[in-house]
Design an enzyme around this catalytic site. Structure first.
Site, PDB file in Angstrom:
ATOM      1  N   LYS A  79     -53.791  67.943  11.830  1.00  0.00           N
ATOM      2  CA  LYS A  79     -52.425  68.445  11.696  1.00  0.00           C
ATOM      3  C   LYS A  79     -51.843  67.888  10.401  1.00  0.00           C
ATOM      4  CE  LYS A  79     -49.480  70.802  14.349  1.00  0.00           C
ATOM      5  NZ  LYS A  79     -49.742  71.871  15.309  1.00  0.00           N
ATOM      6  N   GLY A 179     -37.284  80.148  28.851  1.00  0.00           N
ATOM      7  CA  GLY A 179     -37.482  80.406  27.417  1.00  0.00           C
ATOM      8  C   GLY A 179     -38.131  81.758  27.203  1.00  0.00           C
ATOM      9  N   VAL A 180     -37.322  82.727  26.769  1.00  0.00           N
ATOM     10  CA  VAL A 180     -37.868  84.066  26.540  1.00  0.00           C
ATOM     11  C   VAL A 180     -37.757  84.404  25.051  1.00  0.00           C
ATOM     12  CG1 VAL A 180     -37.802  85.014  28.848  1.00  0.00           C
ATOM     13  CG2 VAL A 180     -35.703  85.007  27.520  1.00  0.00           C
ATOM     14  N   GLY A 181     -38.369  83.541  24.239  1.00  0.00           N
ATOM     15  CA  GLY A 181     -38.457  83.766  22.791  1.00  0.00           C
ATOM     16  C   GLY A 181     -39.679  84.620  22.495  1.00  0.00           C
ATOM     17  N   VAL A 183     -43.015  84.122  22.571  1.00  0.00           N
ATOM     18  CA  VAL A 183     -44.086  84.142  23.575  1.00  0.00           C
ATOM     19  C   VAL A 183     -43.541  84.566  24.934  1.00  0.00           C
ATOM     20  CG1 VAL A 183     -45.875  82.809  24.747  1.00  0.00           C
ATOM     21  CG2 VAL A 183     -45.347  82.319  22.356  1.00  0.00           C
ATOM     22  N   GLY A 184     -42.416  83.956  25.345  1.00  0.00           N
ATOM     23  CA  GLY A 184     -41.858  84.245  26.673  1.00  0.00           C
ATOM     24  C   GLY A 184     -41.557  85.727  26.863  1.00  0.00           C
TER      25      GLY A 184
END
Ligand code: NAD
Length: 350
Positions: A79, A179-181, A183-184
């Protein structure tokens, strides 16, 4: 500088990055290269000091080793963490300087997007090195936004876990999504298509409203979501969703979501086990994104990405079967499986 990681023992290698003129200040942490080049994104964030940036790099690089090994990718874990300059700075120059540092590692580390970085940043890096993914997708090739692939992997993981638990499908199951961003929202779409009922919560009311409109989802507050009557709880916001309070409140018997580092503390895995809640380890379920990034670097097709992402389902089933057989938390089984896979040399480090 060499340190020992907490979960296992391979030495961690650090490459300090500093270029005052370009505003570059950060570190590349390489946790493991046994399976292939260390792969993991580049985080661009504000850190209080150098040691905070270093600590984040170490934790994230180790996590990538586990995630990449478990997804059976020919990559180790690494990373990069870059400190965001306090004042004005030339973004392209900063990421080009970072690209030069990546190039000096001659393929031992492959970078991509993470929190705070964009496709445009990857394009700047690519002007200095070829060891970068997350660039603009070419037709038919892997690449582009990883979120739909991450959502598909979580969906396959959930399907496999529900089948393991109850021998049934997702049709008619109630799934609560925190969380419905990016991905959600994709996950909700797949769940609705599969006939699941949705309960959602997000700090952004507009995101929730979209889910109501598209999928007739029920909206609750972020404080209520873990405790609603549901079959599955899917944390898809930030890390740490599973703390003592939420785990005590859970009505769902299955937790399977996209967020990284869902367990607020390691002991939560055993608390979930004791409560009879099956927790699908986050890094097993959410590997779709890195599978897409890896495929882009390896110049694979979108079909190959799909095959590998769909493979997350059987992998989850195997982890849950072994955990049930040995009376262990699934995260313990996943860690020991990943640690075994981490020792396997599947590609010559470049
Ligand atoms: P995103 O930023 O698009 O979505 C996050 C959503 O969570 C947003 O709608 C935001 O409003 C909401 N949110 C933020 N804080 C919240 C809180 N305290 N309570 C409730 N909602 C909150 O991010 P994303 O790309 O959808 O990623 C979601 C999670 O999945 C993150 O933890 C990320 O690290 C992880 N993840 C993402 C990918 C990927 O491909 N994008 C891959 C692996 C893991």
């Amino acid at each position: 500088m060499v340190a020992r990681a907490s979960r296992m023992t391979p030495p961690m290698e650090y490459v300090r990055l500093y270029d005052e003129a370009a505003g570059l200040d950060g570190v590349i942490a390489i946790h493991s290269t046994a399976r292939g080049p260390a792969a993991g994104g580049c985080r661009f964030w504000t850190y209080a000091d150098e040691s905070a940036a270093m600590a984040d790099a170490v934790r994230l690089a180790e996590g990538m080793s586990y995630k990449n090994a478990m997804a059976e990718l020919p990559f180790g874990g690494g990373k990069a963490v870059l400190r965001r300059p306090a004042g004005a700075f030339d973004r392209a120059a900063l990421f080009e300087a970072f690209g030069e540092a990546v190039e000096r590692l001659e393929g031992r580390y492959v970078t991509a997007e993470d929190v705070g970085t964009t496709v445009a940043d990857m394009e700047a890096i690519a002007r200095r090195t070829s060891h970068v993914a997350g660039r603009t997708a070419l037709p038919g090739r892997a690449g582009g936004d990883p979120s739909p692939w991450t959502a598909l992997g979580v969906f396959e993981a959930m399907r496999a876990a529900v089948a393991f638990q109850s021998g049934s499908t997702l049709s008619g199951k109630v799934v609560s999504v925190l969380g419905v961003g990016n991905v959600g929202a994709h996950l909700c779409e797949l769940l609705a298509e599969a006939g699941a009922e949705l309960v959602v919560a997000d700090i952004d009311p507009a995101r929730c409203a979209q889910m109501v409109e598209r999928h007739a989802a029920r909206v609750v507050s972020i404080d209520e979501i873990a405790g609603v009557a549901a079959d599955v709880f899917a944390p898809c916001a930030l890390g740490g969703a599973l703390d003592a309070a939420t785990v005590a409140a859970l009505q769902a018997r299955l937790v399977c979501g996209a967020a990284n580092n869902q367990l607020a503390s390691e002991d939560m895995a055993d608390v979930l086990l004791a409560r009879g809640v099956t927790y699908v380890p986050d890094y097993v379920a959410n590997a779709g994104g890195i599978i897409n990034v890896a495929a882009e670097y390896l110049r694979e097709s979108a079909d190959e990405v799909r095959q590998r992402v769909v493979g997350i389902g059987p992998r989850v089933a195997a982890v849950l079967e072994e955990a049930a057989r040995d009376g262990l938390a699934p995260s313990t089984v996943a860690d020991r499986t990943a640690e075994r896979l981490m020792q396997e040399r599947v590609a010559e480090p470049a």
